[in-house]
Design an enzyme around this catalytic site. Structure first.
Site, short mmCIF file in Angstrom:
data_model
loop_
_atom_site.label_atom_id
_atom_site.label_comp_id
_atom_site.label_asym_id
_atom_site.label_seq_id
_atom_site.Cartn_x
_atom_site.Cartn_y
_atom_site.Cartn_z
N HIS A 1 -2.65 -2.79 -4.19
CA HIS A 1 -2.73 -1.63 -3.28
C HIS A 1 -1.75 -0.58 -3.78
O HIS A 1 -0.69 -0.92 -4.30
CB HIS A 1 -2.37 -2.06 -1.85
CG HIS A 1 -3.25 -3.16 -1.33
ND1 HIS A 1 -4.36 -2.91 -0.54
CD2 HIS A 1 -3.22 -4.50 -1.52
CE1 HIS A 1 -4.94 -4.07 -0.24
NE2 HIS A 1 -4.28 -5.05 -0.83
N GLU B 1 1.83 -2.24 1.10
CA GLU B 1 1.31 -2.51 2.45
C GLU B 1 2.47 -2.97 3.34
O GLU B 1 2.76 -2.36 4.37
CB GLU B 1 0.20 -3.57 2.38
CG GLU B 1 -0.97 -3.09 1.51
CD GLU B 1 -2.31 -3.59 1.98
OE1 GLU B 1 -2.55 -4.82 1.91
OE2 GLU B 1 -3.11 -2.78 2.48
N THR C 1 -7.50 -5.95 4.93
CA THR C 1 -8.68 -5.09 4.97
C THR C 1 -9.73 -5.79 5.82
O THR C 1 -9.65 -7.01 6.03
CB THR C 1 -9.29 -4.87 3.56
OG1 THR C 1 -9.90 -6.11 3.13
CG2 THR C 1 -8.25 -4.44 2.55
N1 LIG Z 1 -5.37 -7.52 0.98
S1 LIG Z 1 -5.60 -9.07 1.26
O1 LIG Z 1 -5.01 -9.87 0.20
O2 LIG Z 1 -5.12 -9.37 2.62
C1 LIG Z 1 -7.31 -9.41 1.25
C2 LIG Z 1 -8.14 -8.66 2.05
C3 LIG Z 1 -9.53 -8.94 2.07
C4 LIG Z 1 -10.04 -9.96 1.26
N2 LIG Z 1 -11.40 -10.28 1.23
C5 LIG Z 1 -12.31 -9.83 2.23
C6 LIG Z 1 -12.99 -11.02 2.82
C7 LIG Z 1 -12.51 -12.29 2.87
C8 LIG Z 1 -13.44 -13.03 3.57
C9 LIG Z 1 -14.44 -12.18 3.91
O3 LIG Z 1 -14.15 -10.94 3.45
C10 LIG Z 1 -9.18 -10.70 0.46
N3 LIG Z 1 -9.71 -11.76 -0.37
O4 LIG Z 1 -10.91 -11.99 -0.35
O5 LIG Z 1 -8.91 -12.39 -1.07
C11 LIG Z 1 -7.81 -10.43 0.44
ZN LIG Z 2 -4.46 -7.05 -0.71
#
Ligand SMILES: NS(=O)(=O)c1ccc(NCc2ccco2)c([N+](=O)[O-])c1
Ligand SMILES: [Zn+2]
Length: 268
Positions: free
Chosen positions: A102, A112, A208
């Site tokens: 990010h 973040e 997200t």
């Molecule tokens: N910024 S983060 O590391 O929190 C993050 C955010 C979204 C997703 N994915 C969106 C998602 C997951 C399940 C259904 O759709 C992921 N990921 O997938 O590692 C990581």
């Molecule tokens: Zn992330």
């Protein structure tokens, strides 16, 4: 339907950004959302975190696929041979699934998580899932202890980060949303981690949509250094699949209320 339209369009602008995500992704309005501002004065140094050292073991891999998700770049790195365990993770073993990043329009913002209100220039997320309890990443993302994400802050400095440079060198091939390519270089995720292994940890969520409350967050205290030029290259990615150029200049969610969650620290 409207749900499908919004789901296809969530982003970081005033009309589709973090302030309106909860309209279509109800979890985004939950009580254990991420990121948070890390208020160092309330972080408790929890003795049993010190006892169970956080350990990680990664493989070096070449030909990892990197893709432009429209919200940034993401490297798919399913590593059955990787292990993240100990620290706040109880007895379970977590396996690397992917890593991404990010950033902000300028280097004055972009991370973040913030530390005592201070934002860093960016934040790398190494996403792992609980292979002890669950059969797939998607299943793990439906459970409160399903994922473990290592967060690493970016500071801007004069030395180019060689591992990040391996990512940057592929970005011209994935300028548009949906494009992907293989990273020819060998990537060792260990090299993304700072030398000082002290961290903060708390229970949170995906930052997200759909903002599932399924993440045990481990945020390293020590940032790694990248150059302004490397961040400039991140900002050249396009959020669109076609000719229209809408650069991904900002893809961070602002801090969410910590509420009554414990924020623990470990000075490894
Ligand atoms: N910024 S983060 O590391 O929190 C993050 C955010 C979204 C997703 N994915 C969106 C998602 C997951 C399940 C259904 O759709 C992921 N990921 O997938 O590692 C990581
Ligand atoms: Zn992330």
């Amino acid at each position: 339907t409207r749900a499908r339209v919004m789901a296809a369009e969530w982003g970081y602008s005033p009309t589709n950004g973090p302030d309106v995500w909860a309209r279509l992704f109800p979890q985004a309005g939950g009580a254990r959302q991420s990121p948070v501002d890390i208020c160092t004065s309330i972080a408790s140094s929890d003795s049993n975190l010190e006892m169970k050292k956080l350990t990680f073991a990664y493989e070096s891999q070449s030909d990892l696929r990197i893709l432009n998700t429209g919200h940034g770049w993401k490297v798919e790195a399913p590593q059955s041979g990787s292990r993240l365990e100990g620290g706040p993770l109880g007895e379970d073993i977590y396996q690397l699934e992917q890593f991404h990043c990010h950033w902000g329009e300028t280097s004055a913002e972009g991370s973040e998580h913030t530390v005592d209100g201070r934002a860093y220039a960016g934040e790398l997320h190494l996403v792992h899932w609980n292979t002890t309890k669950y059969q797939s990443f998607a299943e793990a993302a439906q459970h409160p202890d399903g994922l473990a994400v290592l967060g690493v802050f970016f500071d801007v400095g004069n030395e180019s980060n060689d591992e990040i440079e391996k990512i940057v060198s592929t970005l011209s091939e994935i300028k548009f949303k949906g494009q992907f390519t293989d990273i020819p270089d060998v990537i060792d995720p260990t090299t993304f981690l700072p030398s000082g292994l002290g961290y903060w940890t708390y229970l949170g969520s995906l930052t997200t949509p759909p903002c599932n409350e399924c993440v045990i967050w481990i945020v390293y205290k020590e940032p790694i250094t990248v150059t302004e030029e490397q961040l400039v290259q991140f900002r050249c990615l396009s959020a669109c699949s076609g000719e229209a150029e809408e650069f991904i200049v900002k893809n961070y969610r602002p801090p969410q209320p910590l509420g009554n969650r414990a924020l623990r620290e470990c000075n490894a």
